[in-house]
Write an enzyme that holds these catalytic residues in place. Structure first.
Site, PDB file in Angstrom:
ATOM      1  N   ASN A 155       0.812  -1.215   0.000  1.00 50.90           N
ATOM      2  CA  ASN A 155       0.000   0.000   0.000  1.00 50.90           C
ATOM      3  C   ASN A 155       0.845   1.264   0.000  1.00 50.90           C
ATOM      4  O   ASN A 155       0.424   2.294  -0.534  1.00 50.90           O
ATOM      5  CB  ASN A 155      -0.919  -0.006   1.227  1.00 50.90           C
ATOM      6  CG  ASN A 155      -1.955  -1.100   1.168  1.00 50.90           C
ATOM      7  OD1 ASN A 155      -2.686  -1.221   0.201  1.00 50.90           O
ATOM      8  ND2 ASN A 155      -2.014  -1.926   2.198  1.00 50.90           N
ATOM      9  N   ASP A 156       2.029   1.204   0.591  1.00 51.23           N
ATOM     10  CA  ASP A 156       2.899   2.374   0.662  1.00 51.23           C
ATOM     11  C   ASP A 156       3.409   2.765  -0.721  1.00 51.23           C
ATOM     12  O   ASP A 156       3.255   3.902  -1.168  1.00 51.23           O
ATOM     13  CB  ASP A 156       4.063   2.063   1.598  1.00 51.23           C
ATOM     14  CG  ASP A 156       4.443   3.238   2.471  1.00 51.23           C
ATOM     15  OD1 ASP A 156       3.716   4.248   2.479  1.00 51.23           O
ATOM     16  OD2 ASP A 156       5.468   3.148   3.171  1.00 51.23           O
TER      17      ASP A 156
END
Length: 667
Positions: free
Chosen positions: A402-403
């Protein structure tokens, strides 16, 4: 340094940075602003020159020398030891030894027992004698700390491969764990993604217990009469810790009674699991250490070294080597081209480089080729979610995160692409995937959703504290929230839940914990810009508390820094020598909070401009990236450049947040 993988070269760019930026920089009205404007021009030129011809950026990732030591031990175990590699790696390890004979996890940090044990053995492999002064100091220090028996589990696993430590004194990792249902509390999917990549291979290795003849003894590393540190070590007898110690004794007792067909079926399933996750470049997850464990497991299972799978894996390990100009060799535990490229695009855009600049277009084109297109392990918890994320490395389809996905989307929104429809489609797929990865509590973890179990932290398989799962963290959640806001989705229920999660997880001091960067300066530098981008006003209590905390920990020289020890000792939160990346993180939060003309920002900007080197970059030997808090620190080679450029760019252009799209976002 020169590297065998991902070397930098100037792109065919006809637009010098100074010309591209000249009409975007505001006239300076103060000497600090004038210095900042000049620093931005020089830094942008420097970063543009470092872009690879294919369109990406990649700095060198440095960690502690345990990984170079493991590389030499693996080569010795496999019988592929190379004198040139051994000598060059030995020189690198030797160059990192501290005066007291130890090796640290971070620059200028205290000695670390597990790393020091592995480094000592590696130097013995490189030909250093135990009676040499630097080796005597090292061995004496190890003994004074309890010897090998007191060392971390990873060190003892590698020693067991040569009989320096007994497999009987290591935790039992039964390969039958592969058969537990995915939703079971102690299945492999209860662990985070990178632990999984160690756990399954380690189960295979543990079942075979391979031992190669030791080339020498290491008696000098054992403390006389020291306590054991294996399964019989003293520890809690009650609670989960005691229960799992008793379980380990049961597993050990059952080892010889496991039916042969059951054990063979479990090993076959483990090997199949490993093979299914090998990436296109031969690695597992793009991680060097995890690839090494997979190689050990497959070789123990009978795969010959000339098998295509192992040939590809060994090639990936070799591609992670960095040869320095002075004859030393280090290994990158992980390579970061996607992350570095996204951050570089954002930094250049914040500096004023036009959205249609060839460097940004080339970067966008390259990033689009790295979007994941198939389900990975994340799909166990989100089986109906379509793929679309990005991962950190050159090749990693199994473990997008997700980062990276959020930062890539933020970067792509700052570019005027050649094919707008293609970018919009990629961004929409990625945003949908990231939204679907939100955990039930409203936050986002890195690689998995709802990976919040705590029982796995009590198992004796690993000794890394409370980091065996992948729960939501402030830094990752902040980046997702900032990305959703940049796409015009402030009012999306997922965004609002993410904002609520961030507000609920602010610490009493006013800071946020930083999981993937060191530490509260990183967490706060992520959280404040995200909250402001999502509509939280400058005068909100959470923002004001963060500003007050940052002001309270600013160094007298105007910069900010935070010591690695803050992960274990709250007294170090926000405290440490000033560094470029950590100073930039503090400035990004203060700028987002509307503090541009305040004294703290001006002092921080003055420190950054004064610390800039002649070539337009910054020096930062400190490790400000985090692999595992308190266990593995990382020095990402571009952090010292991209974050200062981003902060100074926003300062000179009077931007408070990076969540400003260069063009309208799709609905």
């Amino acid at each position: 340094m020169t590297t065998t993988a991902g070397g930098a070269s100037r792109t065919n760019d006809p637009v010098p940075a100074a010309d591209a930026l000249a009409r975007y920089a505001l006239p300076a009205s103060h000497p600090v602003e004038e210095a900042a404007r000049r620093a931005v021009l020089r830094a942008a030129e420097h970063l543009l020159a470092r872009q690879h011809a294919e369109g990406y950026w990649k700095g060198v990732t440095q960690s502690d020398v345990a990984y170079e030591a493991q590389d030499l031990l693996l080569r010795r175990f496999l019988g592929i030891r190379d004198e040139r590699v051994t000598a060059a790696t030995g020189r690198w390890i030797r160059s990192r030894q501290r005066a007291d004979g130890t090796w640290s996890l971070v620059h200028d940090g205290p000695g670390h027992l597990g790393t020091t044990i592995q480094a000592y053995v590696a130097l013995r492999l490189a030909g250093d004698r135990p009676d040499q002064a630097h080796m005597l100091r090292c061995a004496a220090w190890v003994r004074s700390r309890g010897g090998v028996a007191a060392g971390e589990l990873t060190a003892r696993i590698w020693l067991a491969l040569f009989g320096w430590w007994s497999w009987d004194d290591l935790p039992e990792v039964p390969p039958e764990i592969i058969a537990l249902p995915a939703r079971a509390p102690l299945s492999i999917h209860s662990f985070n993604s990178w632990i999984r990549l160690v756990l399954v291979p380690l189960a295979v290795v543990s079942a075979h217990r391979p031992v190669r003849p030791a080339p020498f003894g290491i008696e000098e590393l054992f403390a006389p009469g020291g306590p054991p540190a294996g399964p019989a070590a003293a520890g809690p007898h009650g609670g989960w810790e005691g229960a799992f110690r008793r379980l380990d004794r049961v597993l050990r007792a059952c080892r010889g009674t496991t039916p042969g067909p059951v054990r063979r079926a479990a090993l076959t399933a483990c090997v199949r699991w490993i093979l299914e996750r090998q990436e296109a470049d031969g690695s597992w997850g793009g991680f060097g250490p995890m690839t090494g464990y997979a190689v050990l497991a497959l070789h123990a299972q009978g795969f010959p070294l000339d098998h295509p799978v192992l040939r590809a894996a060994l090639g990936a390990l070799e591609d992670s080597a960095v040869w320095t100009g002075d004859g030393m060799r280090m290994t990158e535990t992980v390579q970061s081209p996607v992350w570095d490229t996204a951050l570089s695009v954002t930094a250049l855009a914040d500096a004023g480089v036009p959205a249609g600049h060839p460097a940004l277009l080339g970067a966008a084109d390259w990033l689009l080729t790295r979007q994941t297109t198939r389900p990975g392990d994340w799909a166990v918890r989100r089986p109906r979610l379509a793929p679309g994320g990005w991962s950190f490395e050159f090749h990693n389809q199994t473990y997008p995160d997700n980062d990276d996905t959020s930062e890539v989307i933020l970067a792509l929104r700052r570019v005027a692409p050649r094919d707008e429809a293609r970018v919009d489609d990629a961004v929409e797929r990625a945003a949908r995937w990231t939204g679907g990865m939100q955990s039930r509590d409203g936050g986002w973890g890195a690689f998995d959703a709802d990976s919040t179990g705590t029982l796995v932290n009590r198992l004796p398989f690993f000794d890394i504290g409370d980091y065996c799962a992948d729960p939501p963290t402030a830094d990752v959640t902040a980046h997702v929230v900032e990305m959703l806001a940049a796409l015009g989705r402030r009012d999306d229920p997922r965004t609002r839940r993410g904002v609520r999660w961030l507000l609920d997880h602010q610490e009493d001091s006013g800071a946020w914990f930083g999981r993937w960067g060191m530490n509260h300066l990183y967490g706060t530098g992520c959280a404040v810009p995200a909250l402001v981008a999502a509509g939280v006003p400058h005068d909100a209590p959470a923002v004001r508390r963060a500003v007050a905390w940052l002001a309270s920990v600013q160094n007298a020289d105007g910069g900010w820094g935070e010591d690695w020890r803050s992960y274990d000792d709250p007294a170090f939160a926000g405290r440490g020598p000033s560094t470029p990346s950590q100073t930039a993180w503090a400035l990004l939060a203060l700028l987002a909070a509307g503090e541009r003309d305040g004294s703290a920002v001006r002092a921080g900007v003055a420190w950054l401009t004064g610390a800039q080197t002649e070539d337009g970059s910054w020096e930062e030997p400190q490790f400000t990236g985090t692999g595992v808090p308190g266990v593995q620190a990382l020095n990402y080679g571009l952090y010292r450049h991209v974050f200062p450029l981003t902060a100074l760019g926003r300062y000179t252009r009077r931007q408070n947040t990076g969540a400003v799209a260069a063009r309208s976002a799709p609905n």
